[in-house]
Motif scaffolding. Structure first.
Motif, PDB file in Angstrom:
ATOM      1  N   PRO A 149       0.821  -1.225   0.000  1.00 24.84           N
ATOM      2  CA  PRO A 149       0.000   0.000   0.000  1.00 24.84           C
ATOM      3  C   PRO A 149       0.849   1.265   0.000  1.00 24.84           C
ATOM      4  O   PRO A 149       0.538   2.217  -0.715  1.00 24.84           O
ATOM      5  CB  PRO A 149      -0.803  -0.125   1.306  1.00 24.84           C
ATOM      6  N   VAL A 150       1.916   1.261   0.777  1.00 28.13           N
ATOM      7  CA  VAL A 150       2.770   2.452   0.849  1.00 28.13           C
ATOM      8  C   VAL A 150       3.369   2.762  -0.521  1.00 28.13           C
ATOM      9  O   VAL A 150       3.407   3.916  -0.944  1.00 28.13           O
ATOM     10  CB  VAL A 150       3.897   2.246   1.899  1.00 28.13           C
ATOM     11  N   ASN A 151       3.817   1.732  -1.218  1.00 28.74           N
ATOM     12  CA  ASN A 151       4.399   1.962  -2.537  1.00 28.74           C
ATOM     13  C   ASN A 151       3.331   2.357  -3.565  1.00 28.74           C
ATOM     14  O   ASN A 151       3.540   3.233  -4.396  1.00 28.74           O
ATOM     15  CB  ASN A 151       5.102   0.689  -3.033  1.00 28.74           C
ATOM     16  N   TRP A 152       2.205   1.687  -3.488  1.00 26.45           N
ATOM     17  CA  TRP A 152       1.175   1.810  -4.521  1.00 26.45           C
ATOM     18  C   TRP A 152       0.578   3.204  -4.550  1.00 26.45           C
ATOM     19  O   TRP A 152       0.277   3.738  -5.617  1.00 26.45           O
ATOM     20  CB  TRP A 152       0.086   0.752  -4.240  1.00 26.45           C
ATOM     21  N   THR A 153       0.413   3.792  -3.347  1.00 27.41           N
ATOM     22  CA  THR A 153      -0.315   5.072  -3.269  1.00 27.41           C
ATOM     23  C   THR A 153       0.561   6.270  -3.623  1.00 27.41           C
ATOM     24  O   THR A 153       0.300   7.371  -3.204  1.00 27.41           O
ATOM     25  CB  THR A 153      -0.893   5.250  -1.859  1.00 27.41           C
ATOM     26  N   ASN A 154       1.627   6.040  -4.354  1.00 28.86           N
ATOM     27  CA  ASN A 154       2.398   7.156  -4.884  1.00 28.86           C
ATOM     28  C   ASN A 154       2.116   7.257  -6.376  1.00 28.86           C
ATOM     29  O   ASN A 154       1.526   6.369  -6.983  1.00 28.86           O
ATOM     30  CB  ASN A 154       3.892   6.938  -4.681  1.00 28.86           C
ATOM     31  N   SER A 155       2.562   8.337  -6.961  1.00 26.43           N
ATOM     32  CA  SER A 155       2.308   8.462  -8.394  1.00 26.43           C
ATOM     33  C   SER A 155       3.574   8.848  -9.139  1.00 26.43           C
ATOM     34  O   SER A 155       3.529   9.434 -10.200  1.00 26.43           O
ATOM     35  CB  SER A 155       1.199   9.487  -8.637  1.00 26.43           C
ATOM     36  N   ASP A 199       3.639   7.229 -12.527  1.00 22.21           N
ATOM     37  CA  ASP A 199       2.632   7.786 -13.421  1.00 22.21           C
ATOM     38  C   ASP A 199       3.139   9.066 -14.055  1.00 22.21           C
ATOM     39  O   ASP A 199       3.013   9.296 -15.252  1.00 22.21           O
ATOM     40  CB  ASP A 199       1.327   8.067 -12.651  1.00 22.21           C
ATOM     41  N   LYS A 237       4.999  -0.376  -9.984  1.00 17.83           N
ATOM     42  CA  LYS A 237       4.132   0.454  -9.156  1.00 17.83           C
ATOM     43  C   LYS A 237       4.047  -0.100  -7.734  1.00 17.83           C
ATOM     44  O   LYS A 237       3.792   0.629  -6.786  1.00 17.83           O
ATOM     45  CB  LYS A 237       2.711   0.519  -9.763  1.00 17.83           C
ATOM     46  N   ASN A 272       8.339   3.389  -6.986  1.00 12.78           N
ATOM     47  CA  ASN A 272       7.185   4.280  -7.101  1.00 12.78           C
ATOM     48  C   ASN A 272       7.175   5.355  -6.019  1.00 12.78           C
ATOM     49  O   ASN A 272       6.315   6.228  -6.039  1.00 12.78           O
ATOM     50  CB  ASN A 272       5.902   3.451  -7.048  1.00 12.78           C
ATOM     51  N   ARG A 300       8.251   8.456   3.306  1.00 12.37           N
ATOM     52  CA  ARG A 300       7.724   7.087   3.315  1.00 12.37           C
ATOM     53  C   ARG A 300       8.848   6.049   3.391  1.00 12.37           C
ATOM     54  O   ARG A 300       8.606   4.899   3.734  1.00 12.37           O
ATOM     55  CB  ARG A 300       6.923   6.825   2.051  1.00 12.37           C
TER      56      ARG A 300
END
Lengths: 773, 773
Positions: free
Chosen positions: A122-128, A131, A145, A150, A157
């Motif tokens: 979750p910590v990695n995923w919620t960055n952009s 993107d 991602k 990411n 973080r």
């Protein structure tokens, strides 16, 4: 960079391959004529005999019972059913502890996966970050991602990753500690609950100094009678029977050929088989094959008898080494752990390996030569690891079109054909490299033998260590830095020490997809191929067809082999390394490793129960190596993370990460001091307790007769079959007392005799007397 | 850069200083009232008594015999006269082997100097690189003309340096090998020819597990009666007498003050001395000093008696450690070298140190704590070495004008005076650093004590190792790279591994003149100051004036101290390092080192014969450390040369130079395996031989009585003076049998009893029985 879809396709292909292997295995193992290959362990133990002695002829070869095909995955629960104690009893402690390495992998990585997926992902995923990067046309995949890539530069973080790195380290160390404790306990329990074994009373003495007045045997007896007055019992000198062994081996090969031609003749008795006796059987005089081999064997038999007589009489064939046996385990433990003479390079004592574990050729190497050999091999291994590509490139250049045309102009017309040209250009260089990698364990084994180790188990352990180092440099680092080891060496020498972790750390998240594919091909499909046992299957059927005449021949035709610690363990360690390195970086990778560990555990448990037959029992002496390499993997993972975070603008976190390897190495030194002695030394308290028990149980036991011939060269053990009075008389006692001796097969160990739960009253009383918390 | 002239002036100054010191020494030592300081060893041995008991009063203090002044350098031949065997007998093996370190320096460097001056100097001199450079205005000196700097870039002449580097390495290794062999032989001979000593029969057992049913003493007895059935003789538990020792020390201090005031009173009996009893004697109530101290001493005596009784009765004051004695040396050797219990962190056994070598405070530390303490101290030492400048800079900033004015504004008027200002600015920062360096060995000793070593000798060895490392980083590298260790660390981390040797190598020829000056100041003048013994001289005379009443007091007032292995040996090693590093680079430097070694050898031989009194005898246990550090110096010198040549355009020579450290390290591992066991273990053959001899000589010897109280805490040994029935009864046997016990002085060892050439027939017979080539 691969996307999730690519990984999925690759996974599907590999799973399908694995499934095909498993299916083939499920079908093949049910066929009665493969029975000896897939259940060889049971045959060796005498618990299974050739199936369907009665019944239709077809049934002898093909299983027609359709129901058994429905239950084709049955072997999995079956192999998991056997409890560990029974497994130790059935296959020995080495095998049981070897399986625990896979379990160790599961124990370490399952909780790590949960933690990583519930927090890190979750910590990695919620960055952009990625993107945004995508807009600037750099491709990145879904896997990235989920990974540390990411997280934006300098983000807070990263503290999550640092905290989790601590958590992973502590968890791994905790599991390692518990496991070391368990294995050490299992080893001591195994040794102490075992029945009397010759190696418990025996010490190998090397570098006996030459004496002008006495023979080696007298000198040994004299020395130990004086310096271990109360404990010395008997001794056996070591004969230099290397030449004899060579002759016997040659005779056995001749015997095989003779069998083959006799069988051929018996099937087609119209004409007797002829052979050419020139080079490789291609030219020369044609003679009758059976006559030829019979006469050759007769000649060899005479030579062997002469050599045997010579070895026994010639004082020069006695090596300056001896197996010295003591009256008590206590006496042997004392002798093995102490220094005997003023000159510490003479009268070297160490625990005698098990009789079948002894590597006889190396027993006579003097001390100074040993140290020189070690130096040479260390240098050679360095060059092998970093420069092995040089000769291979050379051979590859020879194996190119031009090279072949130059070396052998007469082949030109053949080579110039398109098909062959394509083959040579496309495959030959790869095959050269592959051949080298296949022969690498053999090369390493030859190197270890040259170094002078004197037991098979220590040879295998040495090979495992070197193979691991080779893999670490050439597979792990080689894949990350993408270049030959030589290039890496140059890169590293030109970089500053600060930059090493960075160079590796930066590359790590980028190579995640490569390693996932590697795990699937080398791990998943490899393990599935392992269970199919293609090579032994083919060899068995070939032998069965060409050589087997009697049931005893068939017994000898099947050679199940052993686990192969020297190649198997380094492979597992590579997965430990990948798992620990990627745990905090790309948690996506760990489930693949968990599947490998789980699957391999089941497969090897099956193989150990049904197929493999250990040639020796070292009582898990390899565990300190296993432990040490997992620690090494842990330290490497910490350094990589340090380098990665340094490039991620989280340099202020470095001090927190530096503490990790320091603590890990301290933990290692603690474990080493705390548990390693259990694998090297034999505590006097244990020895005394066991001696007391033995004495109470069998006060009249004739130990001297029992030990008299425990350590004779295997070549001389064959003499039992012949009528060699001198030896038979000695061996008679032994054949009564040593249950491990089986006439039908060489290298077949007796089942280990664990007497779990036996001796209910006496040991407890003794234990209570010398309490230990 | 200094010219030859500058060096000459510096040499002249330092030689003059050294000469003045020697002259002062020559005069002072002839004065009878200094006799106890300069010949203290002879007083301790009881071979010299206070001079001129009869004669004129003046003669008692001043030597008026002019002839003795003419022979003022007589001490040099005198100190060289005593043969080595007599020296060992006189001062112990430790001291004799310590002297051999200086001899080792001479043996290594004298041939190297000849070779370097006859080959290297002409090769360097006959170039004109520096002459050409001079034209471009870079200053260079004559010394550099003799050094490698004068050889042009890429010249083939560098091959001379490479060949000579090989020659130097082989010569150094050869000398080291021979020396290791000699020292190992001397050690074994010393141990075996010694008279019976308690530590030969005794093993120190630590981490005795607690037992709910048995006391430590019972538990130990039980364990060894079972597990060393035939050998166990007796044991002594260890009391936690740390508090008691503190009380006794306090009482002794009070006694000193009492003596001082009594003496004062006796000299001037008109008024009794008064003191203030407040803080530091500066304020508080005024009382009669003699009354005050008498009452205090009485109170303390009672406390001590109570504490003694408590220690003996309270089971909690018994530590989980014991000295276990065996019937034979063989039994002790077996127990010390083997593992006792299944848990290798319990029942730890090791050779007991000599009774006077035991460091009692550390005997009770449990195993896990030990490993944690080691980790903490390793980290602490790292910070001490690389970051010690940080607190010092902080203190220096406090010690500046502004810092003091801020901290203590009321001192402002004083500080503002010019003279004091100059003093603070000029000297204070330097003094702070100097104070730190003076206290460094003490700090290191505290660290080692915290680590939990249990003998004085191992503590000193540990301090020596750490002190050497500190010097290596902060003196050697610090002088070459010219920056604090922290800066160096940064430099190195930022550089590539390839550049380390270059960075150091380039700087080395440039720093030659600095090190020559260093050798003269620290070495020549330092050694000359050593012989003058200013500090002990002043302390002795102060004590003599203020405290001494009786002849016994005077005896106690002189404390000659011991060699100080912990600081002396690292200093010597620095010279080995400089000599080896500069041998192939600037041969000019080596003669200065030879003068140091020669001069220091003479001075220390004199000191050992006449002054120093070793507190313990470790039988040269430090030699492996000495050997290892010379090897380290050799490797450093090879790496430096490699770096230097790489910058000199002789990169093609690197492979030839890389082989050198590999071979050197291999040589080290060979020596370690070959000779180090002689310093760690005790061969069973030796033990058995000695046991047999002893038994033949004195079959009726009561060993148990001899060993009964050999290892009691020194605090309890004082009880002999008092009438403590319980102890006296036990000690009576002992005081007959232990010749080392002297009532007049604590810490005074008995002369070592070497019986060279004794026992002429028996040992030979035994030796012939168990021959060893």
């Amino acid at each position: 960079m691969a996307t999730l879809g690519d990984i999925g396709v690759s996974a599907a292909i590999n799973l399908l391959t694995a499934f095909i292997f498993l299916l083939a295995f499920a079908i093949l193992r049910l066929q009665p004529f493969n029975d000896r290959v897939y259940f060889s362990k049971w045959y060796l133990k005498g618990l299974r005999s050739s199936p369907t002695q009665a019944g239709a002829f077809v049934r002898k070869f093909v299983n027609l019972d359709y129901r058994s095909y429905l239950r084709f995955l049955n072997w999995i629960p079956e192999s998991l059913k056997m409890p560990e104690l029974e497994l130790i009893d059935h296959a020995g402690l080495d095998s049981a502890v070897y399986l625990r390495i896979y379990l160790l992998g599961l124990k370490i990585f399952v909780p790590i996966t949960f933690l990583a997926w519930s927090i890190l992902v979750p910590v990695n995923w919620t960055n952009s970050t990625l993107d945004n990067v995508k807009l600037t046309n750099v491709t990145s995949s879904d896997i990235d991602k989920l990974s540390i890539s990411n997280v934006p530069l300098g983000s807070n973080r990263f503290w999550t990753h640092i905290v989790l790195a601590y958590a992973f380290t502590f968890w791994t160390c905790y599991v390692l500690l518990k496991e070391y404790e368990t294995v050490a306990f299992m080893r001591l329990h195994f040794i102490s609950s075992e029945k009397r074994r010759p190696d418990q009373f025996t010490v190998l003495v090397r570098n006996v100094p030459p004496d002008p007045d006495e023979s080696v045997s007298e000198s040994v007896e004299h020395f130990f009678l004086v310096n271990h007055r109360d404990n010395y019992l008997t001794h056996q000198v070591v004969y230099n029977a290397n030449k004899l062994a060579k002759l016997v081996k040659k005779m056995r090969r001749m015997q095989n050929w003779l069998d083959y031609y006799q069988l051929k003749y018996s099937r087609n008795s119209s004409r007797s088989p002829m052979i050419k006796i020139g080079f490789l059987g291609c030219w020369g005089e044609r003679v009758d094959a059976i006559d030829h081999y019979t006469s050759k064997i007769e000649k060899l038999a005479k030579e062997i008898a002469d050599e045997k007589a010579r070895v026994r009489k010639d004082p020069k064939s006695i090596m300056p080494a001896a197996f010295v046996s003591f009256k008590t385990r206590w006496g042997a433990a004392v002798c093995a752990q102490t220094q005997q003479s003023r000159n510490p390079t003479l009268w070297l004592t160490e625990w005698a390996p098990e009789p079948r574990d002894v590597y006889w050729e190396n027993l006579a190497i003097p001390y100074v030569q040993l140290t020189i050999r070690r130096l040479i091999m260390a240098v050679a291994f360095f060059f092998l690891t970093f420069f092995f590509m040089i000769p291979i490139t050379f051979v590859q250049s020879l194996a190119s079109i031009e090279g072949i045309e130059k070396a052998a102009p007469f082949l030109k017309p053949i080579i110039d054909r398109d098909f062959i040209k394509a083959f040579i250009q496309g495959f030959l260089p790869g095959i050269v490299l592959k051949l080298f990698l296949i022969f690498l364990p053999t090369i390493l084994m030859i190197m270890s033998k040259f170094e002078g180790f004197n037991s098979m188990s220590s040879l295998e352990r040495r090979v495992a260590t070197r193979y691991y180092l080779f893999n670490l440099v050439n597979v792990f680092l080689g894949s990350i830095i993408a270049g030959t080891a030589l290039d890496q060496l140059k890169t590293f020498l030109k970089q500053s020490a600060n930059d090493y972790p960075k160079t590796i750390g930066v590359a790590i998240p980028m190579r995640a997809t490569f390693f996932i594919t590697y795990i699937m091909v080398d791990g998943w499909a490899g393990i599935a191929a392992e269970i199919l046992m293609l090579k032994p299957l083919i060899i068995y059927h070939l032998k069965n067809f060409f050589l087997v005449k009697t049931e005893k021949d068939r017994e000898e035709a099947m050679d199940p082999g052993s686990i192969g610690f020297n190649t198997g363990e380094p492979q597992i360690q590579l997965y430990f390394l990948l798992g620990l390195v990627y745990a905090a970086v790309t948690p996506m990778l760990i489930p693949f490793i968990i599947i490998f560990f789980g699957f391999a555990y089941v497969v090897f448990r099956h193989q150990i129960i049904n197929v493999y037959n250990q040639e020796y029992e070292s009582a898990a002496a390899f565990w300190p190596d296993v432990h040490g390499r997992v620690i090494a993997a842990l330290v490497i993972s910490q350094i990589c993370l340090m380098g990665l975070l340094a490039t991620k603008g989280a340099a202020q976190s470095t001090p927190f990460l530096i503490a990790l390897p320091v603590l890990t190495l301290w933990f290692h030194s603690f474990c080493k001091a705390r548990y390693e002695p259990a694998f090297v030394r034999y505590p006097l308290q244990e020895a005394m307790m066991k001696d007391t028990l033995d004495h109470a149980r069998e006060p009249q036991f004739n130990l001297k007769a029992y030990l008299q011939n425990a350590y004779i060269h295997p070549i001389f053990k064959d003499d039992e079959d012949e009528d060699d009075e001198e030896f038979i008389s000695k061996l008679e006692n032994e054949s009564v007392l040593v249950p491990t001796k089986r006439q039908s097969r060489r290298n077949t160990p007796a089942p280990s005799k664990i007497s779990v739960g036996s001796s209910p009253s006496l040991p407890e009383a003794v234990v209570r007397e010398y309490p230990e918390p």
